[in-house]
Design a protein around this motif. Structure first.
Motif, PDB file in Angstrom:
ATOM      1  N   GLU A  19     -22.274 -27.794  81.369  1.00 14.55           N
ATOM      2  CA  GLU A  19     -20.913 -27.818  81.514  1.00 14.55           C
ATOM      3  C   GLU A  19     -20.749 -29.607  81.319  1.00 14.55           C
ATOM      4  N   VAL A  20     -21.437 -30.339  82.041  1.00 13.99           N
ATOM      5  CA  VAL A  20     -21.460 -31.625  82.055  1.00 13.99           C
ATOM      6  C   VAL A  20     -21.893 -32.316  80.644  1.00 13.99           C
ATOM      7  N   LEU A  21     -22.922 -31.627  80.009  1.00 10.29           N
ATOM      8  CA  LEU A  21     -23.031 -32.102  78.791  1.00 10.29           C
ATOM      9  C   LEU A  21     -22.231 -31.920  77.749  1.00 10.29           C
ATOM     10  N   VAL A  22     -21.361 -30.803  77.794  1.00  9.70           N
ATOM     11  CA  VAL A  22     -20.269 -30.545  77.003  1.00  9.70           C
ATOM     12  C   VAL A  22     -19.181 -31.547  77.076  1.00  9.70           C
ATOM     13  N   LYS A  23     -18.567 -31.876  78.328  1.00  8.04           N
ATOM     14  CA  LYS A  23     -17.991 -32.892  78.515  1.00  8.04           C
ATOM     15  C   LYS A  23     -18.351 -34.307  78.050  1.00  8.04           C
ATOM     16  N   LEU A  24     -19.668 -34.747  78.102  1.00  9.31           N
ATOM     17  CA  LEU A  24     -20.105 -35.937  77.767  1.00  9.31           C
ATOM     18  C   LEU A  24     -19.809 -35.762  76.026  1.00  9.31           C
ATOM     19  N   ASP A  25     -20.206 -34.669  75.499  1.00  8.44           N
ATOM     20  CA  ASP A  25     -20.128 -34.566  74.013  1.00  8.44           C
ATOM     21  C   ASP A  25     -18.786 -34.837  73.644  1.00  8.44           C
ATOM     22  N   LYS A  26     -17.665 -34.496  74.238  1.00 12.02           N
ATOM     23  CA  LYS A  26     -16.156 -34.760  73.857  1.00 12.02           C
ATOM     24  C   LYS A  26     -15.967 -35.871  74.300  1.00 12.02           C
ATOM     25  N   HIS A  27     -16.629 -36.768  75.093  1.00 11.40           N
ATOM     26  CA  HIS A  27     -16.461 -38.322  75.627  1.00 11.40           C
ATOM     27  C   HIS A  27     -16.733 -39.193  74.327  1.00 11.40           C
TER      28      HIS A  27
END
Length: 299
Positions: A270-278
């Protein structure tokens, strides 16, 4: 003057150590006496070295890293310090050399680079408490909180430094796009031969050298069974001289004290997905300016 005409200038945890060793093995390449000279670091950066820096040693001090250069048999003088990507000193010195060097950047999917730094800090470097979760690490970096990261800029700036275009655009401007070459860690991992043949053509060395070459991997992030044992090994490793004995001891040690990488938890994903969006707008700008296909980062 014995100064580099090819510099691997970034980014950390993107395979630069492997690439340096592969190129330095080529008979037409003279690698620096140590892979990361840190010679062109900005004063105040955590990796700045008072005893060996351009500010104090100038061009003469830089040449000292390339004493083994044989101008009759070698075309390339090579250096690799991945933190140069973020340094004004490196950018200005290399751009102002009489003959501008070719600059190579190896870049990794930003979110995965941040995760790799997190694991490397917990395991290889042993500077981050293993109880700290990936979520806590990212929150600390993004919110600029303190987890004793202040003196370790490679960690405290993990997210900012993965916004590659913010830094590479300056290299494009000073050296010109014809001198700045951007490659992907994912492509190197998938097909190192194709990448090395491509780089060989760019810098003008014989690419057939790599046809049957053993592309060994260097400086991997490992998951250790015993951190205490790893700390002891780190303390004593420099007491063993370079050579076959040291390589054998390292091989034995890794077979004893490493285990397979941990599976990503749902929270980590979930953190990786948030980072991808950033990182999405930064990646898009990079693709446009560097004219490079970043579709592998969307997988």
């Amino acid at each position: 003057m014995n100064l580099p005409n090819v510099v691997i200038a970034g980014a950390p945890k993107c395979g630069t150590t492997s690439l340096f060793n592969w190129l330095a093995d080529h008979p037409e390449v003279c690698g620096s006496s140590i892979k990361e000279t840190y010679y062109l670091m900005d004063k105040g950066y955590s990796l700045f070295r008072e005893s060996g820096n351009y500010i104090y040693g100038g061009v003469d001090g830089y040449q000292a890293f390339f004493k083994d250069y044989d101008k009759y048999n070698q075309k390339i003088i090579l250096e690799a310090t991945p933190d140069y990507l973020y340094q004004k000193t490196a950018l200005n010195v290399l751009a102002d050399l009489p003959t501008k060097p070719d600059i190579i950047f190896i870049l990794r999917k930003p979110s995965e680079r941040v995760y790799s730094l997190y694991q490397f800090a917990r395991n290889n470097m042993v500077v981050l408490d293993r109880k700290i979760s990936f979520t806590e690490f990212v929150d600390t970096v993004v919110d600029n909180k303190s987890l004793s990261l202040k003196e370790m800029q490679i960690l405290s700036n993990a997210v900012r430094d993965s916004q590659y275009i913010d830094f590479i655009s300056k290299w494009f401007l000073r050296l010109g796009k014809e001198r700045v070459h951007v490659f992907l860690f994912e492509d190197m991992k998938k097909n190192p031969l194709a990448m090395l043949e491509n780089i060989s053509e760019i810098i003008g060395i014989e690419k057939s050298f790599y046809k049957n070459y053993d592309f060994a991997t260097f400086n991997k992030s490992n998951n250790y069974k015993s951190i205490l044992f790893h700390k002891l090994i780190n303390f004593f490793q420099n007491k063993v001289p370079d050579g076959q004995i040291r390589l054998l001891l390292k091989k034995i040690y890794f077979s004893i004290n490493t285990r397979p990488a941990e599976n990503l938890s749902q929270e980590d994903n979930e953190v990786l997905v948030k980072l991808d969006k950033h990182f999405e707008p930064y990646n898009q700008a990079l693709a446009e300016q560097a004219q490079i296909d970043l579709s592998s980062w969307n997988l």
